[in-house]
Design a protein around this motif. Structure first.
Motif, PDB file in Angstrom:
ATOM      1  N   GLU A  13       0.837  -1.193   0.000  1.00  0.00           N
ATOM      2  CA  GLU A  13       0.000   0.000   0.000  1.00  0.00           C
ATOM      3  C   GLU A  13       0.877   1.249   0.000  1.00  0.00           C
ATOM      4  N   ALA A  14       0.328   2.351  -0.443  1.00  0.00           N
ATOM      5  CA  ALA A  14       1.067   3.611  -0.479  1.00  0.00           C
ATOM      6  C   ALA A  14       1.534   4.027   0.915  1.00  0.00           C
ATOM      7  N   GLY A  15       0.724   3.729   1.948  1.00  0.00           N
ATOM      8  CA  GLY A  15       1.093   4.079   3.319  1.00  0.00           C
ATOM      9  C   GLY A  15       2.262   3.268   3.839  1.00  0.00           C
ATOM     10  N   GLY A  16       2.473   2.098   3.272  1.00  0.00           N
ATOM     11  CA  GLY A  16       3.626   1.285   3.611  1.00  0.00           C
ATOM     12  C   GLY A  16       3.551   0.506   4.902  1.00  0.00           C
ATOM     13  N   ASN A  17       2.417   0.470   5.583  1.00  0.00           N
ATOM     14  CA  ASN A  17       2.330  -0.247   6.850  1.00  0.00           C
ATOM     15  C   ASN A  17       1.460  -1.492   6.755  1.00  0.00           C
ATOM     16  N   ASN A  18       1.451  -2.125   5.615  1.00  0.00           N
ATOM     17  CA  ASN A  18       0.655  -3.326   5.445  1.00  0.00           C
ATOM     18  C   ASN A  18       1.401  -4.306   4.540  1.00  0.00           C
ATOM     19  N   CYS A  19       2.660  -4.590   4.910  1.00  0.00           N
ATOM     20  CA  CYS A  19       3.434  -5.466   4.047  1.00  0.00           C
ATOM     21  C   CYS A  19       4.543  -6.160   4.836  1.00  0.00           C
ATOM     22  N   VAL A  20       5.127  -7.130   4.188  1.00  0.00           N
ATOM     23  CA  VAL A  20       6.296  -7.815   4.735  1.00  0.00           C
ATOM     24  C   VAL A  20       7.517  -7.194   4.078  1.00  0.00           C
ATOM     25  N   GLU A  21       8.549  -6.942   4.882  1.00  0.00           N
ATOM     26  CA  GLU A  21       9.787  -6.383   4.364  1.00  0.00           C
ATOM     27  C   GLU A  21      10.875  -7.449   4.433  1.00  0.00           C
ATOM     28  N   VAL A  22      11.805  -7.415   3.490  1.00  0.00           N
ATOM     29  CA  VAL A  22      12.864  -8.410   3.386  1.00  0.00           C
ATOM     30  C   VAL A  22      14.209  -7.708   3.316  1.00  0.00           C
ATOM     31  N   ALA A  23      15.210  -8.289   4.006  1.00  0.00           N
ATOM     32  CA  ALA A  23      16.594  -7.809   3.926  1.00  0.00           C
ATOM     33  C   ALA A  23      17.505  -9.026   3.919  1.00  0.00           C
ATOM     34  N   THR A  24      18.677  -8.886   3.329  1.00  0.00           N
ATOM     35  CA  THR A  24      19.623  -9.992   3.296  1.00  0.00           C
ATOM     36  C   THR A  24      20.960  -9.577   3.882  1.00  0.00           C
ATOM     37  N   SER A  25      21.656 -10.562   4.425  1.00  0.00           N
ATOM     38  CA  SER A  25      22.994 -10.362   4.962  1.00  0.00           C
ATOM     39  C   SER A  25      23.723 -11.697   4.857  1.00  0.00           C
ATOM     40  N   GLY A  26      24.647 -11.795   3.925  1.00  0.00           N
ATOM     41  CA  GLY A  26      25.350 -13.062   3.728  1.00  0.00           C
ATOM     42  C   GLY A  26      24.380 -14.154   3.328  1.00  0.00           C
ATOM     43  N   ASP A  27      24.387 -15.261   4.078  1.00  0.00           N
ATOM     44  CA  ASP A  27      23.475 -16.376   3.792  1.00  0.00           C
ATOM     45  C   ASP A  27      22.154 -16.275   4.541  1.00  0.00           C
ATOM     46  N   ALA A  28      21.923 -15.165   5.210  1.00  0.00           N
ATOM     47  CA  ALA A  28      20.709 -15.002   6.001  1.00  0.00           C
ATOM     48  C   ALA A  28      19.709 -14.089   5.301  1.00  0.00           C
TER      49      ALA A  28
END
Length: 65
Positions: A13-28
């Motif tokens: 959504e445009a508001g940005g507070n209804n989603c899953v966020e993803v980040a990566t670091s090495g193999d994690a």
């Protein structure tokens, strides 16, 4: 884990507070809900990939192949 760079889906959504966020670091891979950013789940890339493939195949709960 060093400072993570979080990514949201383009389907969020445009508001940005209804989603899953993803980040990566090495193999994690780190996952969090945008409305509760302090709660983070971290998984190994291979394990997360296996989970996603099982969900897509609807094979959760079946014995391993």
């Amino acid at each position: 884990m060093s400072e993570l760079i979080w990514h949201k889906s383009s389907f969020s959504e445009a508001g940005g507070n209804n989603c899953v966020e993803v980040a990566t670091s090495g193999d994690a891979v780190a996952l969090r809900e945008s409305d509760a950013p302090a709660r983070v789940i971290v998984a190994d890339r291979r394990a997360l990939r296996g989970l996603i493939l099982d969900i897509k195949a609807e094979s959760l709960g079946t014995p391993p192949r």
